[in-house]
Every structure is written in C-alpha cells, then in structure tokens.
Design a protein around this motif. Structure first.
Motif, mmCIF file in Angstrom:
data_model
loop_
_atom_site.group_PDB
_atom_site.id
_atom_site.type_symbol
_atom_site.label_atom_id
_atom_site.label_comp_id
_atom_site.label_asym_id
_atom_site.label_seq_id
_atom_site.Cartn_x
_atom_site.Cartn_y
_atom_site.Cartn_z
ATOM 1 N N SER A 14 0.719 -1.190 -0.007
ATOM 2 C CA SER A 14 0.063 0.055 -0.086
ATOM 3 C C SER A 14 1.010 1.037 0.110
ATOM 4 C CB SER A 14 -0.809 0.130 1.053
ATOM 5 O OG SER A 14 -1.829 -1.132 1.243
ATOM 6 N N ALA A 15 1.838 1.373 0.812
ATOM 7 C CA ALA A 15 2.925 2.316 1.055
ATOM 8 C C ALA A 15 3.448 2.555 -0.519
ATOM 9 C CB ALA A 15 3.537 2.253 1.773
ATOM 10 N N LEU A 16 4.021 1.399 -0.705
ATOM 11 C CA LEU A 16 4.870 1.583 -2.336
ATOM 12 C C LEU A 16 3.637 2.177 -3.329
ATOM 13 C CD1 LEU A 16 7.551 1.158 -3.505
ATOM 14 C CD2 LEU A 16 6.902 -1.092 -4.019
ATOM 15 N N LEU A 17 2.675 1.561 -3.535
ATOM 16 C CA LEU A 17 1.837 2.040 -4.419
ATOM 17 C C LEU A 17 1.341 3.505 -4.489
ATOM 18 C CD1 LEU A 17 -0.384 1.533 -6.721
ATOM 19 C CD2 LEU A 17 -2.049 0.713 -4.790
ATOM 20 N N PHE A 18 1.033 3.888 -3.268
ATOM 21 C CA PHE A 18 0.591 5.345 -2.632
ATOM 22 C C PHE A 18 1.784 6.223 -3.013
ATOM 23 C CE2 PHE A 18 -0.721 8.822 -0.132
ATOM 24 C CZ PHE A 18 -2.027 9.155 -0.787
ATOM 25 N N GLY A 19 2.960 5.798 -2.551
ATOM 26 C CA GLY A 19 4.114 6.886 -2.293
ATOM 27 C C GLY A 19 4.677 6.997 -3.742
ATOM 28 N N ALA A 20 4.580 5.942 -4.475
ATOM 29 C CA ALA A 20 5.225 5.776 -6.000
ATOM 30 C C ALA A 20 4.463 6.908 -6.650
ATOM 31 C CB ALA A 20 5.481 4.644 -6.116
ATOM 32 N N GLY A 21 2.935 6.500 -6.658
ATOM 33 C CA GLY A 21 1.987 7.304 -7.466
ATOM 34 C C GLY A 21 2.124 8.787 -7.200
ATOM 35 N N VAL A 22 2.158 9.297 -5.635
ATOM 36 C CA VAL A 22 2.004 10.483 -5.414
ATOM 37 C C VAL A 22 3.265 11.131 -5.905
ATOM 38 C CG1 VAL A 22 2.032 12.175 -3.474
ATOM 39 C CG2 VAL A 22 0.419 10.283 -3.534
ATOM 40 N N GLY A 23 4.448 10.716 -5.665
ATOM 41 C CA GLY A 23 5.753 11.089 -6.031
ATOM 42 C C GLY A 23 6.133 11.218 -7.179
ATOM 43 N N SER A 24 5.520 10.498 -8.277
ATOM 44 C CA SER A 24 5.711 10.634 -9.628
ATOM 45 C C SER A 24 4.723 11.439 -10.264
ATOM 46 C CB SER A 24 5.639 9.190 -10.326
ATOM 47 O OG SER A 24 4.477 8.599 -10.199
ATOM 48 N N ALA A 25 3.522 11.652 -9.723
ATOM 49 C CA ALA A 25 2.593 12.488 -10.358
ATOM 50 C C ALA A 25 3.093 13.834 -9.894
ATOM 51 C CB ALA A 25 1.101 12.323 -9.731
ATOM 52 N N VAL A 47 8.709 8.999 -15.176
ATOM 53 C CA VAL A 47 7.625 8.828 -14.511
ATOM 54 C C VAL A 47 6.768 7.687 -15.224
ATOM 55 C CG1 VAL A 47 5.150 9.536 -14.270
ATOM 56 C CG2 VAL A 47 7.015 10.842 -13.700
ATOM 57 N N VAL A 48 7.111 7.324 -16.567
ATOM 58 C CA VAL A 48 6.319 6.296 -17.209
ATOM 59 C C VAL A 48 7.064 4.952 -16.680
ATOM 60 C CG1 VAL A 48 6.153 4.880 -19.344
ATOM 61 C CG2 VAL A 48 5.578 7.433 -19.094
ATOM 62 N N TRP A 49 8.385 5.010 -16.640
ATOM 63 C CA TRP A 49 9.377 3.894 -16.178
ATOM 64 C C TRP A 49 8.944 3.469 -14.793
ATOM 65 C CZ3 TRP A 49 13.131 3.127 -12.434
ATOM 66 C CH2 TRP A 49 14.017 1.723 -12.827
ATOM 67 N N ALA A 50 8.864 4.656 -13.983
ATOM 68 C CA ALA A 50 8.525 4.331 -12.456
ATOM 69 C C ALA A 50 7.058 3.755 -12.258
ATOM 70 C CB ALA A 50 8.501 5.597 -11.601
#
Length: 154
Positions: A14-25, A47-50
């Motif tokens: 959950s943390a990885l999903l949310f953190g990566a999504g918010v950070g890259s966005a 961002v596409v790669w991440a």
C-alpha cells in the motif's frame, strides 16, 4: 506469524503504491507546469518507467496481499468496510489505467518537442488536463482506501 506477514505485506505494498504514485505525479505535474520541454521529456520518461516498475506491480500485488490478509483474519470480503475499500480500489485502478496511456503519450509528445527544440504542443496540455482529471479521483479513492484499512469503520 501468518497475520504479521500478511499485514506487513499489505501495508508495504500500500505504501509503495501510494508513495510511488504521489511522488511521480508530483514531479510530472511540476515539470509540466514549468513548460521546460527538455525537463518535461526527462521527467515524463522517468515517470512512465516508475509507473511500470512500482505502480503496476503493486496494483497487482495489493489485491493479492489483501486477499491473503482476509483469509488469515477469516474476514469476509462482504464486510462493509472491506467491500467499500474494494470498490474504491477498483475505481482508482480504473482511473489509473488511462493515466498510464496518457503518460506514455505525454512522454512521446515531450520527447518529440524536445528533439525539435520546440515548446510543448497543445496536445500535451490536453493530455495533462485529462491526466489531472483522472488523477484527482484516483488519489481521493486511494486516500479513502487507506482510511478504511486503518479505521475499519462499523
């Protein structure tokens, strides 16, 4: 032991999903708003790669770890807060899938503009607006899922 493993796998994904999504966005939005074509091209590529590396894998892993946690807890998916979390998660993923397509298009547009030494084309701005329009409900849905997982109302 099964409970701790299931819980931590789910929390970590959950943390990885949310953190990566918010950070890259956040980075793509700021780069896009800067209008600096070369910077946008670099950030869009990253961002596409991440998204493929982190978000796509956790989008798949998250329901699997949630299902495992439900099995360990012997908690039915029909439990109201679980059911609501599943619906919100599905909504967030339904918003995220076209976002990935938009990001790939934004990357291509930014790379082409950067290679030509040109500003970002109007098509990029249209993609950015659609990207934000889909990203906001996905973000709100993910925040609500987090709240449901922590508060377990009812």
């Amino acid at each position: 032991m099964d409970y701790l493993l299931a819980k931590w796998l789910h929390v970590l994904s959950s943390a990885l999903l949310f953190g990566a999504g918010v950070g890259s966005a956040f980075h793509l939005l700021l780069a896009s708003l800067s209008g600096r074509t070369v910077a946008v091209a670099v950030v869009a590529r990253q961002v596409v790669w991440a998204d493929w590396l982190f978000t796509a894998t956790t989008v798949v892993f998250q329901p699997a770890s949630g299902w495992y946690l439900l099995q360990v807890l012997q908690l039915p998916a029909s439990t109201p807060w679980v059911r609501d979390a599943i619906v919100l998660y599905a909504l967030a993923v339904a918003c995220w899938l076209p976002v990935v397509v938009l990001q790939m298009r934004m990357r291509r547009l930014a790379e082409a503009a950067a290679a030509a030494g040109a500003p970002l084309p109007p098509a990029y701005r249209r993609c950015l607006l659609a990207w934000v329009a889909l990203g906001v409900p996905a973000f709100v849905a993910f925040v609500a899922v987090f709240w449901l997982m922590v508060a377990k109302p009812g």
